[in-house]
Scaffold this motif. Structure first.
Motif, PDB file in Angstrom:
ATOM      1  N   UNK A   1       0.831  -1.203   0.000  1.00 39.25           N
ATOM      2  CA  UNK A   1       0.000   0.000   0.000  1.00 39.25           C
ATOM      3  C   UNK A   1       0.868   1.256   0.000  1.00 39.25           C
ATOM      4  N   UNK A   2       2.035   1.189   0.639  1.00 38.27           N
ATOM      5  CA  UNK A   2       2.941   2.329   0.617  1.00 38.27           C
ATOM      6  C   UNK A   2       3.404   2.647  -0.796  1.00 38.27           C
ATOM      7  N   UNK A   3       3.795   1.616  -1.535  1.00 31.88           N
ATOM      8  CA  UNK A   3       4.229   1.816  -2.926  1.00 31.88           C
ATOM      9  C   UNK A   3       3.071   2.318  -3.774  1.00 31.88           C
ATOM     10  N   UNK A   4       1.912   1.697  -3.593  1.00 30.24           N
ATOM     11  CA  UNK A   4       0.732   2.109  -4.357  1.00 30.24           C
ATOM     12  C   UNK A   4       0.363   3.561  -4.097  1.00 30.24           C
ATOM     13  N   UNK A   5       0.346   3.944  -2.824  1.00 29.86           N
ATOM     14  CA  UNK A   5      -0.028   5.307  -2.463  1.00 29.86           C
ATOM     15  C   UNK A   5       0.960   6.317  -3.031  1.00 29.86           C
ATOM     16  N   UNK A   6       2.241   5.972  -3.002  1.00 29.33           N
ATOM     17  CA  UNK A   6       3.256   6.877  -3.535  1.00 29.33           C
ATOM     18  C   UNK A   6       3.089   7.062  -5.044  1.00 29.33           C
ATOM     19  N   UNK A   7       2.804   5.965  -5.744  1.00 23.40           N
ATOM     20  CA  UNK A   7       2.635   6.053  -7.198  1.00 23.40           C
ATOM     21  C   UNK A   7       1.408   6.886  -7.550  1.00 23.40           C
ATOM     22  N   UNK A   8       0.279   6.578  -6.919  1.00 26.66           N
ATOM     23  CA  UNK A   8      -0.944   7.323  -7.221  1.00 26.66           C
ATOM     24  C   UNK A   8      -0.816   8.778  -6.784  1.00 26.66           C
ATOM     25  N   UNK A   9      -0.066   9.025  -5.696  1.00 21.95           N
ATOM     26  CA  UNK A   9       0.129  10.391  -5.225  1.00 21.95           C
ATOM     27  C   UNK A   9       0.866  11.258  -6.209  1.00 21.95           C
ATOM     28  N   UNK A  10       1.619  10.639  -7.097  1.00 24.15           N
ATOM     29  CA  UNK A  10       2.312  11.405  -8.132  1.00 24.15           C
ATOM     30  C   UNK A  10       1.318  12.034  -9.099  1.00 24.15           C
ATOM     31  N   UNK A  11       0.177  11.406  -9.287  1.00 22.32           N
ATOM     32  CA  UNK A  11      -0.837  11.914 -10.209  1.00 22.32           C
ATOM     33  C   UNK A  11      -1.939  12.689  -9.497  1.00 22.32           C
ATOM     34  N   UNK A  12      -2.172  12.388  -8.207  1.00 21.55           N
ATOM     35  CA  UNK A  12      -3.219  13.079  -7.456  1.00 21.55           C
ATOM     36  C   UNK A  12      -2.598  13.632  -6.179  1.00 21.55           C
ATOM     37  N   UNK A  13      -1.965  14.817  -6.244  1.00 19.44           N
ATOM     38  CA  UNK A  13      -1.306  15.373  -5.047  1.00 19.44           C
ATOM     39  C   UNK A  13      -2.295  16.049  -4.122  1.00 19.44           C
ATOM     40  N   UNK A  14      -3.174  15.258  -3.533  1.00 15.37           N
ATOM     41  CA  UNK A  14      -4.184  15.810  -2.644  1.00 15.37           C
ATOM     42  C   UNK A  14      -4.326  14.909  -1.440  1.00 15.37           C
ATOM     43  N   UNK A  15      -3.826  15.360  -0.290  1.00 13.94           N
ATOM     44  CA  UNK A  15      -3.854  14.528   0.905  1.00 13.94           C
ATOM     45  C   UNK A  15      -5.246  14.033   1.248  1.00 13.94           C
ATOM     46  N   UNK A  16      -6.180  14.953   1.506  1.00 15.45           N
ATOM     47  CA  UNK A  16      -7.518  14.561   1.906  1.00 15.45           C
ATOM     48  C   UNK A  16      -8.335  14.005   0.760  1.00 15.45           C
ATOM     49  N   UNK A  17      -8.314  14.684  -0.386  1.00 13.11           N
ATOM     50  CA  UNK A  17      -9.080  14.232  -1.528  1.00 13.11           C
ATOM     51  C   UNK A  17      -8.651  12.858  -2.002  1.00 13.11           C
ATOM     52  N   UNK A  18      -7.362  12.625  -2.050  1.00 12.45           N
ATOM     53  CA  UNK A  18      -6.836  11.336  -2.493  1.00 12.45           C
ATOM     54  C   UNK A  18      -7.172  10.234  -1.495  1.00 12.45           C
ATOM     55  N   UNK A  19      -7.141  10.563  -0.216  1.00 11.35           N
ATOM     56  CA  UNK A  19      -7.476   9.567   0.793  1.00 11.35           C
ATOM     57  C   UNK A  19      -8.919   9.093   0.643  1.00 11.35           C
ATOM     58  N   UNK A  20      -9.829  10.005   0.321  1.00 11.30           N
ATOM     59  CA  UNK A  20     -11.223   9.627   0.145  1.00 11.30           C
ATOM     60  C   UNK A  20     -11.390   8.667  -1.032  1.00 11.30           C
ATOM     61  N   UNK A  21     -10.499   8.769  -2.020  1.00  7.05           N
ATOM     62  CA  UNK A  21     -10.546   7.854  -3.155  1.00  7.05           C
ATOM     63  C   UNK A  21     -10.005   6.484  -2.778  1.00  7.05           C
ATOM     64  N   UNK A  22      -8.944   6.460  -2.005  1.00 10.65           N
ATOM     65  CA  UNK A  22      -8.263   5.211  -1.686  1.00 10.65           C
ATOM     66  C   UNK A  22      -8.848   4.491  -0.475  1.00 10.65           C
ATOM     67  N   UNK A  23      -9.350   5.261   0.485  1.00 12.50           N
ATOM     68  CA  UNK A  23      -9.720   4.685   1.779  1.00 12.50           C
ATOM     69  C   UNK A  23     -10.691   3.504   1.686  1.00 12.50           C
ATOM     70  N   UNK A  24     -11.742   3.550   0.870  1.00 14.51           N
ATOM     71  CA  UNK A  24     -12.667   2.406   0.848  1.00 14.51           C
ATOM     72  C   UNK A  24     -11.961   1.084   0.535  1.00 14.51           C
ATOM     73  N   UNK A  25     -11.031   1.085  -0.442  1.00  8.72           N
ATOM     74  CA  UNK A  25     -10.344  -0.139  -0.814  1.00  8.72           C
ATOM     75  C   UNK A  25      -9.241  -0.484   0.186  1.00  8.72           C
TER      76      UNK A  25
END
Length: 483
Positions: free
Chosen positions: A377-401
């Protein structure tokens, strides 16, 4: 005079520098030639994600609709981020803060020592507020650059001022993910049954989180010092044609008309601050203090009011706000495009109803076990964070999964949030989006500093992933607490 030509002119001396210095200069030279402007960067990202959605099977219409629908999806968060930058700038430019900056700027004896000081200040400030970290760090760089006898490398110092955003901000009080999870009212109804409410005591205040934060602080400062060019090869602000000054940049002319007297009187400031104090006291008295500080709006409100109080007179406060606005221009124009990227990733579905985000998430989660979860999940989050640099917004996308996987694998839920927090900051080191307020203060481009921050990324990545994996063994899973 360009940075490249300046560095080239002193190239003969770089052989005498350490390997980290040579590596940082090499990365910087490459970035100056090939790294795009921040807006071009996000435009390319939109195109890449759109193509990925088409390859995934989404129709061109679905991709276009997602692009348009997502463009304004982060407008509230955009304004919150803009106010974080404004609040940080207003506080950092107040007279008391300027005196603090002046005192700090007198401490270093060498240019490399100055870079290390900037790194430490930036990282420590980021634990309180990432906007304050950027602006305070940037203004400290300007004050240090004015000490020409230090011959401080302006690019390395700017990169050091950015380390709070690339290392520790998400581990501190302004962590959007931790804030969202600590407050039931902030969580979407669909997410609450999965994660429950996770207080700060189970996320940013875990001793394991503090260990990671301290390690990153020490490592980042060491790398910043060891990679900063010495006096013979440093590219100073003067060499880059940038005017640096330690003088207070806010000048207030005396009132000229009777109607202006309230602008120069502290009366309204005192009354407004008293109202603000009443609200803050009520917020902290009616609920647990960890919940009270979990709202980004509360943070912004407090910083704006503290800035007003520190500037004392409304006129000076307003001048500071006006000066802060240019630092938010990149945020205001680029965040909508990042909202569009997020929408394409999560809304442009193929005929089976699967999005690019689903494909990425399911691929990573399917490879995970309880003990591998932090790494995957650390690697995944880092990769996706490169395209979506939004702490809260990105978390809402990832958190359910991510959090459902944490429940299934019996992973400590608070640590799952911290895995996201620690890994999510890593791509910031090379993503120019979050650099924008700092670059505005320092009159630089992303390509001027990304060589140094890329070196930090190479050092941080294995350390962060190892600590996330190793420290997970010290935590036990507890079912979600649903109010």
């Amino acid at each position: 005079m360009t940075t490249t030509s300046t560095a080239a002119s002193s190239g003969g001396s770089t052989q005498q520098e350490g390997v980290l210095v040579r590596t940082a200069i090499g990365f910087t030279a490459w970035a100056e030639r090939w790294f795009p402007d921040a807006f071009i960067f996000v435009a390319i990202a939109v195109v890449v994600v759109a193509i990925a959605a088409l390859i995934n099977g989404a129709s061109p219409v679905a991709v276009s609709v997602a692009f348009g629908n997502g463009f304004w999806s982060l407008i509230t968060f955009t304004m919150q981020m803009a106010f974080v930058a404004i609040g940080g700038y207003v506080v950092a430019t107040s007279a008391p803060a300027q005196r603090l900056i002046g005192w700090l700027a007198d401490l270093p004896k060498t240019g490399t020592g100055a870079v290390g000081l900037v790194a430490a200040v930036s990282i420590i400030a980021s634990l309180l507020n990432w906007g304050l970290s950027l602006i305070l760090g940037g203004l400290l760089v300007l004050a240090l650059a004015a000490r020409r006898e230090l011959r401080m490398d302006y690019r390395a110092a700017a990169a050091a001022a950015y380390l709070g955003l690339g290392a520790t901000w998400a581990m501190g009080l302004s962590s959007s993910a931790a804030q969202l999870q600590a407050n039931a009212a902030s969580l979407p109804k669909s997410l609450l049954p999965i994660t429950g409410v996770i207080p700060f005591s189970e996320t940013i205040f875990l001793w394991q989180s503090l260990v990671i934060t301290v390690v990153l602080l020490v490592v980042s400062v060491i790398i910043a010092v060891w990679s900063a060019p010495g006096p013979n090869t440093a590219v100073t602000a003067e060499a880059m044609g940038i005017e640096a000054s330690r003088e207070d940049s806010i000048k207030v002319a005396p009132p000229k008309q009777p109607g202006e007297w309230l602008e120069h009187s502290p009366i309204l400031t005192v009354l407004l601050v008293l109202l603000a104090i009443g609200w803050v006291v009520n917020e902290f008295s009616r609920q647990d203090w960890m919940i009270a500080i979990s709202s980004l709006n509360t943070y912004n409100f407090m910083f704006i009011m503290v800035g007003l109080l520190l500037h004392w007179r409304p006129k000076r406060f307003l001048i500071a706000v006006v000066k802060a606005v240019p630092a938010t221009s990149g945020v205001l124009i680029q965040f909508p495009f990042y909202g569009a990227i997020a929408a394409i990733l999560t809304q442009a579905k193929n005929s089976a109803g699967v999005t690019v985000s689903d494909q990425i998430t399911h691929a990573f989660v399917s490879m995970s076990t309880q003990h591998l979860f932090p790494l995957v999940i650390g690697i995944y989050s880092a990769i996706l964070g490169f395209f979506i640099p939004s702490g809260g917004g990105k978390w809402l996308l990832e958190a359910p999964y991510v959090m459902q996987a944490a429940n299934d694998l019996k992973v400590h839920l608070g640590w799952a949030v911290q895995v996201y927090n620690a890994a999510e900051a890593l791509p910031n080191l090379i993503n120019p989006f979050w650099m924008l307020p700092l670059l505005g203060v320092l009159s630089l481009r992303a390509r001027d500093v990304v060589g140094f921050t890329f070196l930090q990324l190479l050092m941080h990545l294995p350390i962060v992933l190892f600590l996330l994996w190793a420290l997970a063994y010290t935590l036990e899973y507890h079912p979600p607490v649903i109010p």
